[in-house]
Design a protein around this motif. Structure first.
Motif, PDB file in Angstrom:
ATOM      1  N   ASN A   1       0.809  -1.213   0.000  1.00 54.83           N
ATOM      2  CA  ASN A   1       0.000   0.000   0.000  1.00 54.83           C
ATOM      3  C   ASN A   1       0.844   1.266   0.000  1.00 54.83           C
ATOM      4  N   ASP A   2       2.123   1.157  -0.241  1.00 47.41           N
ATOM      5  CA  ASP A   2       3.034   2.299  -0.166  1.00 47.41           C
ATOM      6  C   ASP A   2       3.124   2.992  -1.523  1.00 47.41           C
ATOM      7  N   TRP A   3       2.453   4.142  -1.632  1.00 39.64           N
ATOM      8  CA  TRP A   3       2.431   4.895  -2.889  1.00 39.64           C
ATOM      9  C   TRP A   3       3.628   5.832  -2.983  1.00 39.64           C
ATOM     10  N   VAL A   4       4.125   6.014  -4.192  1.00 40.80           N
ATOM     11  CA  VAL A   4       5.117   7.036  -4.517  1.00 40.80           C
ATOM     12  C   VAL A   4       4.428   8.037  -5.439  1.00 40.80           C
ATOM     13  N   TYR A   5       4.524   9.338  -5.109  1.00 40.54           N
ATOM     14  CA  TYR A   5       3.816  10.369  -5.858  1.00 40.54           C
ATOM     15  C   TYR A   5       4.790  11.291  -6.586  1.00 40.54           C
ATOM     16  N   GLN A   6       4.397  11.701  -7.791  1.00 45.26           N
ATOM     17  CA  GLN A   6       5.188  12.667  -8.545  1.00 45.26           C
ATOM     18  C   GLN A   6       4.265  13.741  -9.111  1.00 45.26           C
ATOM     19  N   LYS A   7       4.496  15.003  -8.720  1.00 42.70           N
ATOM     20  CA  LYS A   7       3.728  16.131  -9.245  1.00 42.70           C
ATOM     21  C   LYS A   7       4.399  16.642 -10.530  1.00 42.70           C
ATOM     22  N   LEU A   8       3.589  16.879 -11.557  1.00 48.78           N
ATOM     23  CA  LEU A   8       4.091  17.358 -12.841  1.00 48.78           C
ATOM     24  C   LEU A   8       3.618  18.779 -13.096  1.00 48.78           C
ATOM     25  N   ASP A   9       4.266  19.463 -14.040  1.00 48.50           N
ATOM     26  CA  ASP A   9       4.027  20.895 -14.218  1.00 48.50           C
ATOM     27  C   ASP A   9       2.875  21.174 -15.191  1.00 48.50           C
ATOM     28  N   SER A  10       1.688  20.684 -14.839  1.00 49.36           N
ATOM     29  CA  SER A  10       0.498  20.946 -15.642  1.00 49.36           C
ATOM     30  C   SER A  10      -0.715  20.943 -14.719  1.00 49.36           C
ATOM     31  N   TRP A  11      -1.609  21.908 -14.929  1.00 47.41           N
ATOM     32  CA  TRP A  11      -2.796  22.063 -14.085  1.00 47.41           C
ATOM     33  C   TRP A  11      -4.043  22.137 -14.965  1.00 47.41           C
TER      34      TRP A  11
END
Length: 446
Positions: free
Chosen positions: A79-89
């Motif tokens: 259940n261990d998520w890795v998150y990555q935010k990208l430069d688009s909204w």
């Protein structure tokens, strides 16, 4: 509670259980799926999220509570998520859905947030690691990547990763195909020309390509004269063995790009006749004959479901539904809060065909005789969103969206949002909702 429940991406439907003459022994209850939270997400409108599953990992792409494009990953057994935010909204436009794929080297590809916009595309640098996603300014041709819509990843005849999109706008766009070289990690055009050309007057809205049991790719589309939804017309079709050389259903080659004059017209539905883009879906009958499910007005002006089947020398059109007083008279531009979703025909045994639809949020199954295409029955269907309704609270006025793993693992996503609002801002901004992972009791390997 009058909240409607629907699936915005893929509707999984099944036949209703038959009534037995004697009371049966109650079956053992099915194991409930495991439902867990991934993140809080934007709920102001419904833009499709993406799900990809490998033997080892689960990948999810979505717009978070701050509308930011986010990609998350976890092992299938953790259940261990890795998150990555990208430069688009994302804004208020429901066209700006997310497409995602994994290539043969395990690298992740994400394209998103494009409705007549320049390319928004990311590729990972380490296989399976979302933290290494990097934005690519050009995919294959910068000149054709300035006004992109409807990104789709698929696999070609030899398993190559293919990317298709519309170049241009509604009413004057062209269909572009690119192919990926895994060894060189580069894209190039698959076709020397666009697949279709609206000649500056119209564009084609496709569903597919769908790889059939005959090992051919099948596509169906409508032509649209303007951004107004009511200007869809002329249900059309083509097939290909390699996504490069295209032909009519009788094997006659088609010169590319296909135009309205050269296309194979399955049903010459005129404008303002109740046929809409994205609801022309390919399926197959028990003999593997190609079928297309769509809707249009009948002679009385009611909206009805139809199927078209390629037979010996022609397309046979058959009316499936017989509704009275139901007319979906869609008009205007922007994303519609659709009243109908259709699915492709599915064989049931050797002599029947199932056609599944969702009308005003309610799943319906039609059972047809495979020989005559006559309706045998019309029964309530079942959708994933409906089955999850007892377990997931949906705020008033919102709908429950779902995305299912195309590889058939049974893994899915579920999240509530407001319905489309013609791509216009609402008077208020709703609270974020929770994006959930749905794991079946016995998930299958992809």
């Amino acid at each position: 509670m009058n909240t409607r429940i629907r699936t915005a991406i893929a509707v999984s439907l099944a036949l209703a259980a038959p009534v037995l003459a004697q009371a049966p022994i109650p079956p053992a209850p099915a194991s409930a799926p495991e439902i867990s939270a991934i993140d809080r997400v934007w709920a102001g409108q419904s833009s499709r999220f993406a799900l990809s599953v490998t033997a080892a990992r689960i990948f999810v792409a979505y717009y978070d509570a701050n509308r930011q494009l986010t990609v998350a990953s976890r092992p299938r057994q953790s259940n261990d998520w890795v998150y990555q935010k990208l430069d688009s909204w994302v804004g208020w436009d429901s066209h700006n859905y997310i497409a995602m794929a994994i290539d043969d080297a395990g690298q992740l590809h994400v394209a998103a947030n494009m409705h007549r916009d320049p390319l928004v595309y990311y590729r990972s640098r380490i296989a399976g690691d979302v933290r290494t996603l990097v934005r690519e300014p050009v995919m294959a041709d910068a000149k054709l990547e300035r006004s992109m819509t409807y990104p789709i990843f698929l696999r070609g005849a030899d398993g190559q990763l293919v990317f298709k999109y519309r170049d241009g706008g509604s009413g004057n766009g062209n269909e572009i195909y690119n192919i990926y070289d895994t060894a060189k990690q580069t894209w190039r055009h698959l076709l020397a020309t666009p697949l279709t050309d609206g000649e500056g007057q119209r564009n084609a809205y496709f569903v597919g390509p769908v790889l059939g049991p005959d090992k051919l790719f099948h596509i169906a589309w409508v032509w649209r004269e303007t951004p107004m939804a009511e200007t869809n017309h002329d249900l059309s079709y083509a097939q290909s063995r390699d996504l490069v050389h295209w032909q009519r259903s009788d094997g006659t080659p088609l010169k590319l790009p296909i135009t309205l004059k050269t296309a194979e017209i399955v049903d010459p539905v005129p404008v303002e006749a109740g046929m809409i883009n994205n609801n022309t879906v390919i399926g197959f009958d028990p003999a593997s004959a190609t079928m297309i499910t769509f809707h249009k007005f009948d002679a009385a002006g009611n909206t009805q479901i139809y199927v078209a089947r390629r037979e010996a020398k022609r397309w046979r059109i058959a009316q499936v539904s017989d509704w009275r007083g139901f007319r979906w008279d869609f008009r205007g531009g922007g994303s519609l809060d659709s009243r109908l979703f259709v699915s492709g025909a599915v064989p049931v045994g050797n002599d029947r065909i199932r056609v599944s639809v969702v009308r005003d949020g309610k799943p319906i199954d039609f059972l047809l005789d495979a020989a005559t295409l006559k309706r045998i029955s019309e029964t309530p269907g079942s959708s994933l969103a409906e089955r999850l309704a007892p377990s997931i609270a949906v705020p008033p006025g919102m709908t429950l969206n779902t995305a299912e793993d195309a590889a058939g693992s049974g893994i899915a996503l579920a999240w509530p949002t407001l319905p489309p609002h013609r791509d216009l801002p609402s008077h208020d901004i709703p609270d974020p909702t929770v994006l959930r992972l749905v794991m079946p009791a016995d998930p299958k390997s992809p």
